[in-house]
Design an enzyme around this catalytic site. Structure first.
Site: not given
Length: 257
Positions: A63, A162, A164
């Protein structure tokens, strides 16, 4: 069968929380799209759902790529005709202390877990917004459920990328809720603590395991069965009047307003 005739996309659903969630939706009647970068895990999960009598297709792709996110939505529309629920679950970890973190470690986590969420929301926007314009009095014309973490609410040591990223997911959730409320589209998030998956294996087994567990008021790490019901709730008609909310499912790891 709360999701009969509904079409649900769950990103990062070849294993872990995503896998449990996509199976949970399928058991409740949803037609599902399994997405993962691991081809074998994606296909195995989709096949398991089909063997249970459910309807599932797999799409392999990251994604973090805008084109892949668009193809993911296109597959759902081609196979099942539409999309009703989007669950943005895909994420990765690349832990390092601040002074040791590389640009690649930062970019990888942000690209998958934050940019990826935006990519998928943008890709599904024509489906949801068109439905909203055609059905302005509908109770729900689409649901976005973003998986965040207590790391995004309280901060974390050794994973500033992670933390953030997960904090950014909260911002995306609330901004989407404000922008799409006029179309009767709900946007919410679920914030998990430490769940027993492969991603958390290290912190559950290393010297910090007791430290992490001591922060959990209920005194144990979560299983996927503990956290998936929160995802299913936010995707159901029971949550038609809830938007812009972060559902804290952390066993008391995080307690606050």
């Amino acid at each position: 069968m709360k999701f009969k005739d509904q079409v649900v996309i769950v990103t990062g659903s070849g294993r872990g929380i995503g896998r449990a969630a996509v199976i949970g939706f399928a058991k409740e009647g949803a037609q599902v799209v399994v997405n993962d970068v691991d081809e074998e895990e994606a296909w195995n999960t989709a096949q398991e759902i089909r063997e249970m009598g459910g309807k599932a297709v797999a799409y392999v792709g990251s994604v973090s790529s805008r084109s892949s996110a668009q193809e993911l939505v296109d597959v759902a529309v081609k196979e099942f005709g539409t999309v009703n629920v989007l669950v943005n679950n895909a994420a990765v970890t690349r832990p390092a202390m601040i002074h040791k973190m590389t640009e690649e470690q930062w970019d990888t986590v942000i690209d998958v877990g934050l940019k990826g969420v935006f990519n998928c929301i943008q890709a599904v926007s024509p489906v949801f917004i068109d439905r909203g314009k055609q059905n302005p009095d509908g109770l729900s014309n689409g649901k976005v459920i973003n998986v965040t973490s207590v790391a995004g609410l309280t901060g974390t040591v050794g994973q500033i990328n992670y933390g953030a990223m997960k904090s950014g997911v909260v911002g995306i959730t609330m901004s989407t809720a404000r922008e799409w409320g006029r179309y009767r589209i709900q946007s919410n998030a679920v914030a998990f603590g430490v769940v027993e998956t492969r991603m958390t294996e290290t912190i559950r087994e290393d010297k910090f395991a007791d430290t992490y567990k001591s922060k959990i008021t209920l005194g144990r790490f979560a299983t996927v069965d503990d956290v998936v019901p929160g995802v299913l709730f936010l995707g159901s008609n029971d949550a038609n009047y809830i938007t812009g909310h972060v559902l804290n499912v952390s066993g008391g790891y995080y307690i606050g307003f």
